[in-house]
Design an enzyme around this catalytic site. Sequence first.
Site, PDB file in Angstrom:
ATOM      1  N   HIS A 263      63.688  46.791  31.060  1.00  0.00           N
ATOM      2  CA  HIS A 263      62.936  47.890  31.254  1.00  0.00           C
ATOM      3  C   HIS A 263      63.613  49.306  31.705  1.00  0.00           C
ATOM      4  O   HIS A 263      64.682  49.181  32.256  1.00  0.00           O
ATOM      5  CB  HIS A 263      62.429  47.698  32.884  1.00  0.00           C
ATOM      6  N   ASP A 306      57.962  62.163  46.214  1.00  0.00           N
ATOM      7  CA  ASP A 306      56.394  61.580  46.054  1.00  0.00           C
ATOM      8  C   ASP A 306      56.346  61.530  44.246  1.00  0.00           C
ATOM      9  O   ASP A 306      56.812  62.364  43.569  1.00  0.00           O
ATOM     10  CB  ASP A 306      55.625  62.734  46.483  1.00  0.00           C
TER      11      ASP A 306
END
Length: 387
Positions: A263, A306
């Site tokens: 990944h 965020d």
Amino acid sequence: MPRYHKLGDIPHKRHTQFRKPDGTLYSEQLFGTIGFDGMYSNSYHVHRPTMVKDIKKQYSVAPKIALENNIKSYRFRGFQVAPVDDYLESRKAVLTNSDCTIILSAPRHSLKDYFYKNTDADELLFVHKGTGKLRTHLGNLDFKYGDYLLIPRGMIYQIDFDTEDNRLFIVESRSPIYTPKRYRNWFGQHLEHSPFCERDIRVPYELETHDELGDFVIKVKKKDEIIEMVYASHPFDVVGYDGYNYPYAFSIHDFEPITGRIHQPPPVHQTFETDTFVICSFCPRLYDYHPQSIPAPYNHSNIDSDEVLYYVDGDFMSRNDIDAGHISLHPAGIPHGPHPGAAERSIGQKGSDELAVMVDTFKPLMVTEEAMKIADEDYYKSWLEDH
Ligand SMILES: [Fe+2]
């Protein structure tokens, strides 16, 4: 970006006499950023770009905050934002902080009756639905599904839409938006390992030169207010310019994904950078090819940023129940990861057709009242087995 670009007619030397056919001087304007240290262009106007006739209405368009300190993961159903005729009124801020504002917009009509200029922020418009033409005082760009339109602060623009069915995902940035420095060599050229290069960047190709005097309204955005200024000359009156500061387009479909045996982390998807957030493009790609690989991402704690994902198209493999136009917000401070079953489901799959835009902000985002109207309040429980 960008690189040197020249459009229209310019004199041989900057800051020298450049005359119209009638013998009078064109008005030169240095259009710079970061004082005189940043990118700039030199443009030549038929009329002085300084002729303010009147200053009319001034009103706040600051986002109304619903959640100032948020730690809940949210899903927002972006296509539930209602279409609005007027371009500026259609822009609904959903997430914001002092560095950037994320906006959803479904404008029905072209912006024709006035001009718009954002002096607070660079604007990145991602075109989810719609085709048309971005018209600016430094030239025009055609756009279609999948285009990023980068409009540096201060550009005066209008937008033509071909139909009424338009969806834009917009990021306003108070610091300049560039392509990542690590993709470029010391001359600024994109390196071989960059997932895109200069050839993929579309620069303004068409200059409108209107020699018109009258009343021309520019809605200027400054400090989260719109100030309606009336100018005595048409804002698109440039006969030529050159420099580095101009709007440009880049299609997400021209982003070449980087894949690996195992990944690959989000930075391989990075498309733009600022001092305060990054923008990544998740594009259709082959999955990891290690025989034991798990293509779904691992759980991760983006402890100090965020993470906002805007889902554009395809099947987003790590999420259950996510559709086009949805936004997920995974706030700083808590871990998130694949939904139940997503890791097993991903094993053995060969590729993904997912298309998404990610914005990772280094400061927490506040959730607006507009966002709460389209929020899934229970999304934060969606990692429970029985949800
Ligand atoms: Fe994530």
